[in-house]
Design a protein around this motif. Structure first.
Motif, PDB file in Angstrom:
ATOM      1  N   TYR A 258      42.649 -12.673  42.828  1.00 29.71           N
ATOM      2  CA  TYR A 258      43.990 -12.464  42.265  1.00 29.71           C
ATOM      3  C   TYR A 258      44.216 -10.968  42.093  1.00 29.71           C
ATOM      4  CZ  TYR A 258      48.114 -14.663  40.104  1.00 29.71           C
ATOM      5  OH  TYR A 258      49.374 -15.132  39.829  1.00 29.71           O
TER       6      TYR A 258
ATOM      7  N   THR B 297      52.052 -23.606  37.536  1.00 30.30           N
ATOM      8  CA  THR B 297      51.538 -22.588  36.621  1.00 30.30           C
ATOM      9  C   THR B 297      50.241 -21.971  37.160  1.00 30.30           C
ATOM     10  OG1 THR B 297      50.234 -24.161  35.331  1.00 30.30           O
ATOM     11  CG2 THR B 297      52.508 -23.802  34.635  1.00 30.30           C
TER      12      THR B 297
ATOM     13  N   PRO C 291      48.295 -20.110  40.521  1.00 34.68           N
ATOM     14  CA  PRO C 291      48.675 -19.356  41.723  1.00 34.68           C
ATOM     15  C   PRO C 291      48.563 -20.215  42.986  1.00 34.68           C
ATOM     16  CG  PRO C 291      47.103 -18.119  40.381  1.00 34.68           C
ATOM     17  CD  PRO C 291      47.161 -19.500  39.809  1.00 34.68           C
TER      18      PRO C 291
ATOM     19  N   LEU D 255      53.664 -19.545  31.992  1.00 33.57           N
ATOM     20  CA  LEU D 255      53.081 -18.560  32.910  1.00 33.57           C
ATOM     21  C   LEU D 255      52.485 -17.414  32.095  1.00 33.57           C
ATOM     22  CD1 LEU D 255      56.063 -18.350  35.452  1.00 33.57           C
ATOM     23  CD2 LEU D 255      54.021 -19.781  35.646  1.00 33.57           C
TER      24      LEU D 255
ATOM     25  N   LYS E 239      46.663 -18.245  34.784  1.00 39.92           N
ATOM     26  CA  LYS E 239      47.973 -18.764  35.133  1.00 39.92           C
ATOM     27  C   LYS E 239      48.694 -17.810  36.080  1.00 39.92           C
ATOM     28  CE  LYS E 239      48.863 -21.409  30.941  1.00 39.92           C
ATOM     29  NZ  LYS E 239      49.648 -21.425  29.696  1.00 39.92           N
ATOM     30  N   THR E 240      49.677 -18.349  36.780  1.00 38.86           N
ATOM     31  CA  THR E 240      50.515 -17.539  37.667  1.00 38.86           C
ATOM     32  C   THR E 240      51.209 -16.441  36.862  1.00 38.86           C
ATOM     33  OG1 THR E 240      50.995 -19.551  38.901  1.00 38.86           O
ATOM     34  CG2 THR E 240      52.421 -17.673  39.327  1.00 38.86           C
ATOM     35  N   TRP E 241      51.263 -15.237  37.442  1.00 33.19           N
ATOM     36  CA  TRP E 241      52.050 -14.176  36.804  1.00 33.19           C
ATOM     37  C   TRP E 241      53.510 -14.581  36.757  1.00 33.19           C
ATOM     38  CZ3 TRP E 241      49.228 -11.116  34.174  1.00 33.19           C
ATOM     39  CH2 TRP E 241      48.029 -10.601  34.662  1.00 33.19           C
TER      40      TRP E 241
END
Lengths: 448, 176
Positions: A238, A295, A297, B152, B172-174
């Protein structure tokens, strides 16, 4: 300025002369190189040294990092396609603030990727963050916003410009300002519109337009073609921070022994990214699982988009409408310009090469596209008051000085004789600094 | 950066997946300069209920808590032409009418399982309405304060960039 910052090379400066296209540039790389350095040290350009003849290195701040996928694709492009390289974008963001930048109150990039809002840290180059503060410090700066310049005033007896006439954008009242010297730097089309509108007995067809070239040779880059695909690896990788920059593949076509059925070439801008919450919007799913999935990636993707050189064509032009005027009394600008065969042939390579490189690098589901481009779309307008050695075929001399009017300089994209395929603003800045230096020296010699 | 480049970059960041009007709406723009239809408080409540089925409360608050219906009403009004608005709200009315036919109750009065079933039915029977509703709900939710900061990971001023690092467990996703 669009922040991507690249130097032109002698391959660019010599191309017109070698190929018999339009007219020769009156300058070469060595004439501008010290001014590129001068500007870069002040502005702050982050990037990586490559020692490429077609893309000279700048005075660099540390380069920004690549995503894992970009690092791997870079290796594979360089292995599979000798002569092609991929580097991090050269960008006017402060990866580190030096004394020159801290001195004008600028701070390093915070990696918010909010440049388009105007940076409160002054971390990317802009007039507001970088050039106006030191200018204000001299105590000799008067900012006159809401001024629409309508023409340059010319004194027939003295054979020089005496100043400019403006219209106040708010009150609509005209006003004249007088000066020893006039620098026209209102963006290519803005500057040329002013010149075309500045008519006198001496210049009935527009200021400095003895050659008849004013308004002609309009150019822009062409783009919106390339390819993108999905990277199946690096799901355990990431990033942190939002890099306001992408990668760059410098021109490789028609360089060295490479020979195509068109002239010049193109570079690629692009990059990798890891998909986020937008990725399953078009799918037939909803509810708690859908929400939870988003939520986390998603997969990585990578794309390449070409930016191609456009040749100068005399018939590609802008001119002033004879009847219609805007609310400030300036005639409307009319454009009559198109991309031609050379650009159309180049676009085939721009699209196919991108697909080929991504596929060879291991990306899956690679899709190429050509969304079409026309002059003006890339907003890198160039030409219309070109430099040259001969006043019969050009508007400006090698110092950006109007042929025949020593105290008027035009130093934006209007002066360009060809476009190269790189983002042009850095070159305008270098040429402006060079012209300003020349003008000061000429004033001291009492030649202006 | 010039505006057009900013828009292109935003489109690129969004993966080119969002429709142009919704993307414009997410950026706070007004692209529909023509007339719009009036939306009632009941319609807005119904939107909130449907949105909350698409993005429910789990370990984090859902679409209704985030006020996604306000985003939907604004973006439909500001960024979609009137003809699209009429189609969209007709789809919403149909969902409500179908609920009454099937369960004898308005959608808002259904229990969670029934609501789920009705949205599932709409997904197959009115795909255009479902996808638009889903796109608007998802975009409104994840760009809301609750969606961005709770569902998020939100980091407005990173102050650093590292492009290639291990993904932490549970990362979590940005949001941005």
């Amino acid at each position: 300025m669009g922040r991507q910052s690249y130097r032109l090379s002698d391959i660019d400066f010599e191309a017109n002369a070698k190929e018999g296209v339009a007219i020769d540039w009156p300058i070469r790389y060595k004439d501008v190189a010290p001014w590129y350095s001068y500007v870069e040290k002040f502005v702050g350009i982050s990037g990586e040294k490559l020692n490429l003849p077609q893309l000279p290195d700048s005075e660099f701040l540390p380069p920004m990092e690549m995503y894992c996928v970009e690092k791997e694709v870079r290796k594979r492009i360089e292995k599979n396609f000798p002569g092609r390289v991929m580097t991090i974008g050269r960008v006017a963001n402060l990866s580190k603030a030096g004394e020159a930048q801290l001195g004008v109150g600028r701070a390093p990039c915070q990696y918010r990727n909010k440049c388009s809002l105007g940076c409160p840290y002054g971390a990317y180059f802009s007039t507001q963050s970088c050039t106006l503060p030191p200018a204000a410090k001299t105590g000799r700066l008067t900012l006159r916003p809401d001024s629409v310049v309508t023409e340059i005033l010319y004194d027939e007896n003295k054979k020089r410009a005496t100043g400019v006439r403006i219209v106040d954008a708010v009150t609509l009242q005209p006003k004249e300002y007088f000066a020893k010297i006039v620098f026209v730097c209102g963006s290519a089309l803005g500057s040329t519109a002013i010149l075309l509108n500045s008519k006198s007995n001496r210049f009935p067809n527009g200021f400095g337009n003895d050659s008849g070239e004013l308004g002609h040779n309009l150019m822009d880059h062409h783009f919106r073609t390339g390819a993108s695909g999905v990277w199946e690896g690096d799901l355990d990788k990431y990033y942190i921070g939002r890099r306001a920059n992408g990668i760059y593949v410098p021109r490789y076509r028609n360089i060295g022994t490479d020979k195509r059925d068109y002239l010049r070439g193109f570079g690629y801008q692009g990059g990798g990214s890891r998909t986020g919450w937008q990725r399953n919007i078009a799918e037939m799913s909803f509810g708690a699982d859908y929400k939870d999935e988003l939520t986390k990636p998603g997969p990585w993707t990578m794309g390449l988009g070409g930016f191609g050189e456009t040749l100068p064509y005399h018939e590609n032009r802008m001119y002033l409408d004879k009847n219609e005027k805007d609310k400030w009394g300036m005639p409307l600008v009319v454009f009559d310009a198109e991309l031609k065969e050379n650009e159309k042939k180049m676009r085939i390579d721009m699209m196919n090469d991108a697909k080929e490189m991504l596929e060879a690098s291991g990306l899956k589901n690679v899709r190429s596209y050509d969304n079409g481009s026309y002059l003006g779309m890339a907003i890198h307008e160039m030409g219309t008051a070109r430099m040259g050695r001969d006043p019969k075929t050009s508007v400006l001399n090698a110092n950006n000085q109007v042929h025949g009017v020593k105290n008027v300089f035009v130093t934006d994209g209007a002066c360009m004789v060809s476009t190269s395929c790189v983002n042009p603003s850095l070159t305008y800045m270098a040429l402006t600094a060079r012209a300003a230096d020349f003008a000061v020296k000429e004033m001291k010699r009492q030649n202006i | 950066m010039k505006r057009r480049e900013a828009l292109q970059q935003a489109a690129l960041m969004m993966g080119g997946i969002l429709s142009a009007p919704t993307l414009a709406g997410a950026m706070g723009r007004i692209t529909n300069t023509g007339p719009s239809i009036a939306v009632s408080a009941d319609q807005e409540s119904l939107l909130a209920e449907v949105a909350d089925v698409i993005i429910p409360t789990t370990s984090t608050p859902g679409a209704k808590a985030a006020g996604a219906e306000k985003f939907i009403v604004r973006v439909m009004r500001d960024c979609y032409p009137k003809a699209d608005q009429e189609k969209f709200y007709a789809g919403l009315a149909k969902l409500d009418a179908d609920s009454k036919t099937k369960f004898g109750k308005e959608f808002v009065a259904l229990d969670p399982a029934q609501k789920n079933e009705m949205v599932k039915q709409t997904m197959t029977e009115d795909k255009p309405f479902f996808l638009r509703m889903k796109e608007l709900t998802t975009t409104g939710y994840f760009t809301s304060e609750i969606g961005a900061t709770k569902a998020l990971e939100y980091l407005p001023v990173p102050g650093q960039f590292n492009g290639c690092m291990p993904l932490k467990p549970g990362q979590k996703t940005w949001a941005l």
